[in-house]
Design an enzyme around this catalytic site. Structure first.
Site, PDB file in Angstrom:
ATOM      1  N   HIS A  23       0.830  -1.215   0.000  1.00  0.00           N
ATOM      2  CA  HIS A  23       0.000   0.000   0.000  1.00  0.00           C
ATOM      3  C   HIS A  23       0.858   1.256   0.000  1.00  0.00           C
ATOM      4  O   HIS A  23       0.363   2.344  -0.306  1.00  0.00           O
ATOM      5  CB  HIS A  23      -0.920  -0.005   1.223  1.00  0.00           C
ATOM      6  CG  HIS A  23      -1.879   1.153   1.249  1.00  0.00           C
ATOM      7  ND1 HIS A  23      -2.811   1.381   0.261  1.00  0.00           N
ATOM      8  CD2 HIS A  23      -2.048   2.154   2.153  1.00  0.00           C
ATOM      9  CE1 HIS A  23      -3.511   2.459   0.550  1.00  0.00           C
ATOM     10  NE2 HIS A  23      -3.064   2.945   1.697  1.00  0.00           N
ATOM     11  N   ASP A  64     -10.563 -10.103 -16.673  1.00  0.00           N
ATOM     12  CA  ASP A  64     -10.754 -11.290 -17.517  1.00  0.00           C
ATOM     13  C   ASP A  64      -9.413 -11.659 -18.151  1.00  0.00           C
ATOM     14  O   ASP A  64      -8.919 -10.966 -19.033  1.00  0.00           O
ATOM     15  CB  ASP A  64     -11.801 -10.992 -18.594  1.00  0.00           C
ATOM     16  CG  ASP A  64     -12.054 -12.181 -19.516  1.00  0.00           C
ATOM     17  OD1 ASP A  64     -11.387 -13.224 -19.352  1.00  0.00           O
ATOM     18  OD2 ASP A  64     -12.911 -12.050 -20.409  1.00  0.00           O
TER      19      ASP A  64
END
Length: 408
Positions: A171, A345
């Site tokens: 992060h 995808d």
């Protein structure tokens, strides 16, 4: 590549075998004048916590039951990851002294694992201890300052032919927007070999938010505790006003930043829930949150680009006042809603479910869009005595379902 075939965890319901472990390096070397990537002041402040996210994919309808194409998929993912890292070149480097990345092309961790259960077992009733096994080296929420790797991937294949892609990203250098953009670009590179023609991350964080002469305060640390994590799902018909207290700055700055901006560009605003010993009601809190959001954006965020760093120092001073209250209890809320999480995808369809690992950050709440894009999954992490009260709250139970099946 190291072929291990090592069983690392056995639960009563699940066994994990590590098949191989390797380091994936970028497909092209980073040019010498890009070797040092300076972090922005916001990133220098950020905690080193690794944010975990895992994507689940069912078996493709065309896949053979007898010869699942695990090796082919793993090879595709490694090749495209290497190509993606060449574009996101800092992610193959190592964090140095919290202020820059040494873009030395050392690469990222890539684990391939076999899970001795059916994917449906995970999805029917998700369990924290099972989800945690889908991330490598226990990096999820890890904030060890000695860790300098930026990205780690574990690809897990289930007996049924389904799979999970678990990712941990630091992060310090990547907020939710950057992490999701990276994963979606990696997915695009896997299914479309020409994707590099339109994958173009913008490395502008340090230019926008330089440290300059600002004194560097201690690195942020998010408190951990002996907490319990619960997953609730709010149906679309029952969602009224769920808002988060952290702000993705890209779209709210003037002028707006590109969505493809790389970095950790989030900041927070505070809302008090008590005043003069009176307890605030829920509808009053929602109103305050909306007002504080508008005030924060109008007073500070819209000026960050033009009046940096003076406006940021003013913002920090106001935040400091908000948090210097005796016996203050802080609850953090972060929204991942409206990010294109379900667009990843890799060539075998969009994920059936996307989630995080069980959280260990004290008093922390995450909001994530449900798969249908209408409901919201809420992950609540509280100390046990507070969770005992929270999960019996009649208003909560009237609107939310506790850990329902993903397959519904």
């Amino acid at each position: 590549m190291i072929h291990l075939h090592q069983t690392i965890a056995v639960l009563p319901s699940m066994e994990v075998e590590i098949v191989s472990r390797e380091t994936i390096k970028p497909s092209t070397l980073t040019l010498p004048h890009y070797r040092t990537y300076n972090l922005s002041f916001l990133e220098q402040l950020n905690p080193r916590t690794y944010t975990p996210i895992v994507y689940f994919y069912p078996k493709e309808a065309s896949a053979s039951d007898h010869y699942p194409n695990f090796c082919d998929k793993s090879d595709q993912l490694k090749k495209s990851l290497s190509e993606t890292l060449a574009i996101y070149y800092p992610f193959s480097g190592r964090i140095k002294d919290r202020v820059y990345i040494d873009c030395n092309d050392e690469g990222v961790i890539f684990i391939e694992a076999r899970i001795k259960v059916q994917l449906s077992q995970i999805l029917e009733q998700p369990k924290d201890e099972e989800l945690d096994l889908l991330f490598t080296d226990k990096l999820q929420w890890n904030d060890d300052s000695n860790l300098t790797v930026i990205l780690a991937v574990q690809v897990s294949f289930f007996d049924c032919g389904g799979m999970a892609v678990g990712i941990c990203m630091s992060h310090k250098v990547a907020d939710t927007s950057t992490m999701i953009n990276f994963i979606n670009d990696w997915a695009a590179m896997t299914r479309d070999h020409k994707a590099d023609q339109y994958v173009s991350p913008k490395f502008i964080a340090e230019t926008l938010f330089p440290r300059g002469e600002i004194p560097l305060p201690p690195e942020s640390v998010i408190e951990k505790g002996d907490c319990i994590s619960k997953r609730y799902v709010f149906d679309a018909s029952k969602i009224a006003a769920l808002k988060a207290l952290t702000v993705n700055m890209r779209a709210r700055m003037v002028p707006p930043l590109p969505k493809s901006s790389v970095g950790s560009m989030v900041w927070y605003y505070a809302v008090s829930t008590a005043e003069e010993e009176s307890v605030i009601e829920l509808h009053e809190l929602v109103t305050q949150m909306k007002e504080r959001m508008a005030q924060f954006c109008g007073t500070y965020l819209e000026k960050f680009g033009k009046e940096w760093p003076s406006i940021f120092l003013e913002c920090m001073e106001e935040s400091r006042k908000s948090f210097h209250i005796q016996n203050l209890v802080v609850y953090r809320c972060s929204s991942w809603c409206r990010f294109p999480i379900y667009e990843a995808d890799f060539g075998w369809g969009k994920p059936i479910w996307v989630t995080i690992a069980s959280c260990v950050l004290k008093n922390t709440i995450f909001l994530i869009d449900a798969r249908n894009g209408e409901g919201i999954e809420v992950y609540v992490n509280l100390e046990k005595q507070h969770m005992d009260m929270f999960e019996r709250d009649p208003e909560l139970l009237a609107f939310a379902s506790l850990n329902p099946s993903v397959l519904i």
